[in-house]
Design a protein around this motif. Structure first.
Motif, short mmCIF file in Angstrom:
data_model
loop_
_atom_site.label_atom_id
_atom_site.label_comp_id
_atom_site.label_asym_id
_atom_site.label_seq_id
_atom_site.Cartn_x
_atom_site.Cartn_y
_atom_site.Cartn_z
N GLU A 186 0.82 -1.22 0.00
CA GLU A 186 0.00 0.00 0.00
C GLU A 186 0.85 1.27 0.00
OE1 GLU A 186 -3.10 2.36 3.00
OE2 GLU A 186 -2.37 0.35 3.52
N LEU A 187 1.96 1.26 0.75
CA LEU A 187 2.68 2.50 1.01
C LEU A 187 4.00 2.65 0.26
CD1 LEU A 187 2.13 2.89 4.86
CD2 LEU A 187 0.76 3.78 2.98
N ILE A 188 4.65 1.56 -0.14
CA ILE A 188 5.98 1.67 -0.73
C ILE A 188 5.97 1.95 -2.23
CG2 ILE A 188 8.20 0.51 -1.06
CD1 ILE A 188 7.56 1.35 1.83
N PRO A 189 5.10 1.34 -3.04
CA PRO A 189 5.22 1.49 -4.50
C PRO A 189 5.25 2.92 -5.01
CG PRO A 189 3.79 -0.36 -4.01
CD PRO A 189 4.08 0.32 -2.69
N SER A 190 4.50 3.84 -4.41
CA SER A 190 4.47 5.20 -4.97
C SER A 190 5.81 5.92 -4.84
CB SER A 190 3.37 6.02 -4.28
OG SER A 190 3.68 6.30 -2.92
N SER A 191 6.68 5.45 -3.95
CA SER A 191 8.01 6.08 -3.78
C SER A 191 9.03 5.55 -4.76
CB SER A 191 8.53 5.84 -2.35
OG SER A 191 7.78 6.55 -1.40
N LEU A 192 8.81 4.36 -5.31
CA LEU A 192 9.88 3.67 -6.02
C LEU A 192 10.41 4.45 -7.22
CD1 LEU A 192 8.61 -0.04 -5.86
CD2 LEU A 192 10.19 1.16 -4.32
#
Length: 336
Positions: A186-192
């Motif tokens: 939920e939280l990590i993919p948008s930062s990648l």
């Protein structure tokens, strides 16, 4: 010209207790020794780079409480030559701390964490417009309450911080905490897509990618670790995914290149604790990245720095200069 590494994120005091075994509930074990030391991604990595004698400016960013622990953190940074001007004191808030239970002989550790001032770190605390640093590292994702919030556009605030760093010309790097939750996807993919160098262990890589990286007995599935790292590249990481585990590390880049580096074959009787090994490893790698070294050279310094950290029960007290750390490969060799 950009020079130096700015590290933002968790500033923690680790209260380490070395125990003879980890207990079942309602059982007793013995505390053999106790230590108090640095903890958290920002604190550990910067202290590690200072002890490795990085040879370039080091900058800290984050929040501590207006208390004795906060005073200690700022003073130690100054004593180590780390620029602490971006470490602010949050009023009426405690400095974050962690009770770390480390099993003597194995180095395995368990954490009981008070989030403290770190929970208040937010986008407003990050201004890269005047930064002269070359690299920005943020950690730990999933352990920074405000930065882990999702905005209306689906991106976390951490993602926006990393995006701002890139827009201001910094190389970006990040790492993640190994919590037991379902928040990874939920939280990590948008930062990648805003991260150039992502540090993960086998558990974190599996949780983000959805690829099982360990078997039912807890053994590393190396081929699947490569697949998980490649999937994180596909999900957006710009340059390298660096996936570490006790016996070694793999790295996969956006061009499909893969590397493996075994850990130092350190005798068990030399191991006092592994509480800071991951951050010591990241410190070594980031020094190499800053100096534009090839990734295989970065990984080698990383595993040597990690091995040196095992000589002390605290996070960074075992770390020596880069030159001394690299001697460990001649002294003990790499794991087979």
């Amino acid at each position: 010209m950009k020079n130096g590494i700015l590290v933002g994120g968790n500033w923690i005091i680790d209260q380490v207790k070395v125990i003879d075994a980890f207990p079942e509930e309602e059982k007793l074990v013995n505390i053999l020794t106790e230590y108090s030391s640095n903890g958290g991604s920002a604190y550990n990595i910067l202290k590690g780079m200072a002890k490795l004698k990085a040879g370039f400016p080091l900058y800290g960013l984050g929040l501590v409480g207006d208390d004795d622990r906060g005073d200690y953190i700022i003073k130690e940074c100054k004593d180590l030559g780390i620029d602490a001007s971006r470490i602010q004191k949050a009023p009426n808030t405690a400095t974050s701390y962690t009770d770390v239970m480390t099993v003597k002989g194995t180095g395995k550790r368990t954490f009981f964490h008070q989030r403290g001032a770190n929970a208040m770190l937010d986008m407003a605390h990050f201004d890269f417009s005047s930064s002269t640093a070359k690299v920005f590292h943020l950690g730990y994702l999933l352990l920074l309450d405000k930065l882990d919030l999702v905005e209306t556009d689906g991106e976390t605030r951490a993602a926006k911080v990393l995006k701002s760093a890139k827009e201001n010309g910094l190389i970006t790097s990040a790492d993640i905490v190994s919590e037991k939750s379902d928040r990874f996807k939920e939280l990590i993919p948008s930062s990648l897509k805003y991260i150039d160098y992502l540090f993960v262990n086998e558990f974190e890589a599996g949780m983000i990618s959805g690829i099982q990286t360990v078997d039912d007995k807890g053994e590393i599935l190396l081929n699947y670790c490569y697949k998980a790292a490649a999937e994180l590249i596909r999900m957006g990481v710009n340059k390298w995914v660096i996936l570490h585990f006790p016996s070694g590390v793999i790295a996969v880049d956006h061009e499909g290149r893969t590397l493996f580096q075994a850990s130092i074959d350190l005798p068990e009787d030399k191991i006092e604790g592994a509480v800071g090994a991951g951050d010591a490893f990241a410190a070594g790698v980031l020094i190499g990245v800053h100096h534009n070294k090839e990734m295989n050279t970065c990984l080698e310094l990383g595993v040597c720095a990690a091995a040196s950290s095992l000589f002390a029960a605290t996070s960074s007290d075992g770390i020596t200069s880069s030159e001394e750390c690299l001697l460990l490969k001649q002294l003990y060799g790499f794991r087979k």
